[in-house]
Design a protein around this motif. Structure first.
Motif, PDB file in Angstrom:
ATOM      1  N   ASP A  17       0.805  -1.205   0.000  1.00  0.00           N
ATOM      2  CA  ASP A  17       0.000   0.000   0.000  1.00  0.00           C
ATOM      3  C   ASP A  17       0.845   1.266   0.000  1.00  0.00           C
ATOM      4  O   ASP A  17       0.348   2.344  -0.258  1.00  0.00           O
ATOM      5  CB  ASP A  17      -0.911   0.002   1.229  1.00  0.00           C
ATOM      6  N   SER A  86     -16.004   3.378  -4.020  1.00  0.00           N
ATOM      7  CA  SER A  86     -14.688   2.959  -4.520  1.00  0.00           C
ATOM      8  C   SER A  86     -13.903   2.115  -3.516  1.00  0.00           C
ATOM      9  O   SER A  86     -12.961   1.426  -3.896  1.00  0.00           O
ATOM     10  CB  SER A  86     -13.858   4.181  -4.903  1.00  0.00           C
ATOM     11  N   VAL A  88     -11.756   2.923  -1.268  1.00  0.00           N
ATOM     12  CA  VAL A  88     -10.341   3.272  -1.192  1.00  0.00           C
ATOM     13  C   VAL A  88      -9.859   3.251   0.258  1.00  0.00           C
ATOM     14  O   VAL A  88     -10.655   3.329   1.190  1.00  0.00           O
ATOM     15  CB  VAL A  88     -10.075   4.666  -1.793  1.00  0.00           C
ATOM     16  N   THR A  92      -4.722   6.129   0.605  1.00  0.00           N
ATOM     17  CA  THR A  92      -5.031   6.591  -0.749  1.00  0.00           C
ATOM     18  C   THR A  92      -5.640   7.988  -0.709  1.00  0.00           C
ATOM     19  O   THR A  92      -5.290   8.857  -1.519  1.00  0.00           O
ATOM     20  CB  THR A  92      -6.005   5.622  -1.449  1.00  0.00           C
ATOM     21  N   SER A  96      -4.076  11.329  -2.315  1.00  0.00           N
ATOM     22  CA  SER A  96      -4.908  12.093  -3.242  1.00  0.00           C
ATOM     23  C   SER A  96      -4.970  13.560  -2.831  1.00  0.00           C
ATOM     24  O   SER A  96      -4.847  14.460  -3.670  1.00  0.00           O
ATOM     25  CB  SER A  96      -6.315  11.487  -3.282  1.00  0.00           C
ATOM     26  N   SER A 144      -4.820   5.937  -6.187  1.00  0.00           N
ATOM     27  CA  SER A 144      -5.103   4.520  -6.004  1.00  0.00           C
ATOM     28  C   SER A 144      -4.256   3.672  -6.941  1.00  0.00           C
ATOM     29  O   SER A 144      -3.700   2.639  -6.545  1.00  0.00           O
ATOM     30  CB  SER A 144      -6.597   4.258  -6.247  1.00  0.00           C
ATOM     31  N   HIS A 148      -1.485   0.948  -5.516  1.00  0.00           N
ATOM     32  CA  HIS A 148      -1.896  -0.451  -5.573  1.00  0.00           C
ATOM     33  C   HIS A 148      -1.576  -1.098  -6.911  1.00  0.00           C
ATOM     34  O   HIS A 148      -1.824  -0.512  -7.967  1.00  0.00           O
ATOM     35  CB  HIS A 148      -3.404  -0.569  -5.312  1.00  0.00           C
ATOM     36  N   ASN A 151      -5.934  -2.878  -9.271  1.00  0.00           N
ATOM     37  CA  ASN A 151      -6.736  -1.671  -9.203  1.00  0.00           C
ATOM     38  C   ASN A 151      -7.919  -1.735 -10.156  1.00  0.00           C
ATOM     39  O   ASN A 151      -8.003  -2.610 -11.011  1.00  0.00           O
ATOM     40  CB  ASN A 151      -5.870  -0.458  -9.557  1.00  0.00           C
TER      41      ASN A 151
END
Length: 205
Positions: A17, A86, A88, A92, A96, A144, A148, A151
């Motif tokens: 991650d 999503s 997430v 993440t 972001s 993401s 990852h 995905n």
């Protein structure tokens, strides 16, 4: 924030991650994972709220040309719904948000330019960049994908958001060009960022 969002974001950080398998997560992240579920719930709700406030601050209505008033859901509700669908992770969302701050200055320049040009502006790429919700989505997608190995394809993001895949592709490309494809963030920088955000959202608990 729904229970689904919270359950997704309290998933522990794995070596896959963070891209730094040889390093321990930063101290603040370890504190987050060792805290009670009640405290983590509070932190996640505050993170979503903070992100929504950042979007509303950067893409402030003062930068938007006069448009017919239409009813839209609050930014926080929009963000929460996308995060719930999503699934997430917490890290993440953190990354972001970092990306959004990385391009904040350029966004403001484009927003000011668009306001001066008013309705004469007809650049599709700039239209996407000047939409905070589209850039939130694009930033989340690239964060993401960066973190990852496994995905969602953009077709899946299309189903998650209800947008056409052409819209998803265009928003992603616009954001990548906006950030000049600079997705890498060093571990010391991310740890510093995480610690700052953690300190901010922890206030009031």
């Amino acid at each position: 924030t729904s229970t689904a969002v919270i359950n997704n974001m309290i998933t522990p950080l794995s070596t896959n991650d963070c891209k730094y398998p040889e390093d321990r997560p930063c101290e603040k992240y370890l504190q987050f994972m060792d805290s009670s579920r009640q405290e983590r719930t509070f932190m996640i709700e505050r993170l979503v709220e903070t992100y929504a406030n950042v979007i509303d601050s950067i893409w402030n209505v003062k930068f938007q040309p006069e448009q017919p008033k239409t009813r839209v859901i609050p930014t926080k509700s929009f963000c929460s719904e996308i995060l719930k669908r999503s699934k997430v992770t917490y890290s993440t969302v953190q990354l972001s948000l970092f990306y959004i701050f990385r391009v904040k200055r350029i966004i403001h320049e484009k927003l000011r330019h668009r306001l001066q040009a008013a309705s004469s502006c007809n650049n599709r790429m700039d239209d996407l960049i000047c939409c905070g919700r589209r850039m939130f989505l694009a930033s989340l997608m690239v964060a993401s994908k960066y973190l990852h190995d496994k995905n969602y394809h953009n077709k899946a993001w299309s189903k998650i958001t209800g947008l056409k895949i052409s819209e998803i592709n265009a928003a992603e490309l616009a954001f990548l060009k906006l950030i000049d494809y600079r997705l890498y963030i060093s571990k010391p920088t991310f740890d510093k960022w995480y610690t700052q955000i953690h300190g901010h959202i922890q206030k009031g608990y």
